[in-house]
Design a protein around this motif. Structure first.
Motif, PDB file in Angstrom:
ATOM      1  N   GLN A  20       0.835  -1.210   0.000  1.00  0.00           N
ATOM      2  CA  GLN A  20       0.000   0.000   0.000  1.00  0.00           C
ATOM      3  C   GLN A  20       0.869   1.260   0.000  1.00  0.00           C
ATOM      4  O   GLN A  20       0.581   2.231  -0.713  1.00  0.00           O
ATOM      5  CB  GLN A  20      -0.932  -0.004   1.223  1.00  0.00           C
ATOM      6  N   ASN A  21       1.938   1.235   0.774  1.00  0.00           N
ATOM      7  CA  ASN A  21       2.854   2.387   0.802  1.00  0.00           C
ATOM      8  C   ASN A  21       3.496   2.608  -0.571  1.00  0.00           C
ATOM      9  O   ASN A  21       3.610   3.739  -1.040  1.00  0.00           O
ATOM     10  CB  ASN A  21       3.941   2.189   1.864  1.00  0.00           C
ATOM     11  N   GLN A  22       3.913   1.506  -1.215  1.00  0.00           N
ATOM     12  CA  GLN A  22       4.505   1.616  -2.550  1.00  0.00           C
ATOM     13  C   GLN A  22       3.487   2.176  -3.548  1.00  0.00           C
ATOM     14  O   GLN A  22       3.814   3.036  -4.383  1.00  0.00           O
ATOM     15  CB  GLN A  22       5.015   0.256  -3.027  1.00  0.00           C
ATOM     16  N   LEU A  23       2.234   1.684  -3.436  1.00  0.00           N
ATOM     17  CA  LEU A  23       1.186   2.181  -4.334  1.00  0.00           C
ATOM     18  C   LEU A  23       0.927   3.667  -4.111  1.00  0.00           C
ATOM     19  O   LEU A  23       0.754   4.431  -5.067  1.00  0.00           O
ATOM     20  CB  LEU A  23      -0.111   1.389  -4.138  1.00  0.00           C
ATOM     21  N   GLN A  24       0.926   4.076  -2.827  1.00  0.00           N
ATOM     22  CA  GLN A  24       0.714   5.500  -2.531  1.00  0.00           C
ATOM     23  C   GLN A  24       1.863   6.342  -3.081  1.00  0.00           C
ATOM     24  O   GLN A  24       1.643   7.429  -3.617  1.00  0.00           O
ATOM     25  CB  GLN A  24       0.579   5.710  -1.027  1.00  0.00           C
ATOM     26  N   GLU A  25       3.077   5.847  -2.957  1.00  0.00           N
ATOM     27  CA  GLU A  25       4.228   6.572  -3.504  1.00  0.00           C
ATOM     28  C   GLU A  25       4.122   6.695  -5.026  1.00  0.00           C
ATOM     29  O   GLU A  25       4.373   7.760  -5.597  1.00  0.00           O
ATOM     30  CB  GLU A  25       5.530   5.868  -3.114  1.00  0.00           C
ATOM     31  N   ALA A  29       3.696  10.021  -7.217  1.00  0.00           N
ATOM     32  CA  ALA A  29       4.617  10.333  -8.317  1.00  0.00           C
ATOM     33  C   ALA A  29       3.834  10.584  -9.608  1.00  0.00           C
ATOM     34  O   ALA A  29       4.127  11.526 -10.360  1.00  0.00           O
ATOM     35  CB  ALA A  29       5.613   9.193  -8.500  1.00  0.00           C
ATOM     36  N   ILE A  30       2.829   9.742  -9.857  1.00  0.00           N
ATOM     37  CA  ILE A  30       2.014   9.905 -11.075  1.00  0.00           C
ATOM     38  C   ILE A  30       1.243  11.222 -11.023  1.00  0.00           C
ATOM     39  O   ILE A  30       1.156  11.944 -12.020  1.00  0.00           O
ATOM     40  CB  ILE A  30       1.066   8.697 -11.258  1.00  0.00           C
TER      41      ILE A  30
END
Length: 114
Positions: A20-25, A29-30
């Motif tokens: 989830q943290n990676q997805l939020q990052e 970024a997007i």
């Protein structure tokens, strides 16, 4: 068994939080990229609009100059036509005067010969 299951659950929860943290990052970024692209697009649109406005202004100036030149040429042509009419009238008067002078000369010559 319970301890193992709890441990697996904790591991899965930790993995889920990490994903989830990676997805939020990635989402952040997007979103930043989208924002940058939007800014660049707005800048390009503004530059394009400015260029169009400047081109239109130059065209208007050029069109106005052409209208003035046309008007000037029309005035010149009109004055030339008047001059031509004046010259034709003068030519006709001179031709008439020449005819009269030739007639007078002819009569004088006849009178002299007699």
């Amino acid at each position: 068994q319970l301890h193992l299951t709890t441990s697996e659950k904790n591991e899965l929860t930790r993995c889920l939080e990490m994903v989830q943290n990676q997805l939020q990052e990635k989402e952040s970024a997007i979103k930043r990229e989208i924002s940058e692209y939007k800014d660049r697009l707005l800048q390009a649109e503004k530059e394009h609009q400015d260029a169009l406005t400047e081109a239109n202004r130059k065209n208007e100036v050029e069109i106005e100059a052409c209208h003035e030149k046309i008007s000037s040429l029309e005035h010149f042509i009109s004055s030339q036509k008047l001059e031509i009419e004046h010259l034709k009238s003068n030519k006709e008067q001179l031709n008439n005067s020449l005819k009269e002078a030739n007639q007078s000369l002819g009569e004088l010559l006849k009178t002299k010969v007699r």
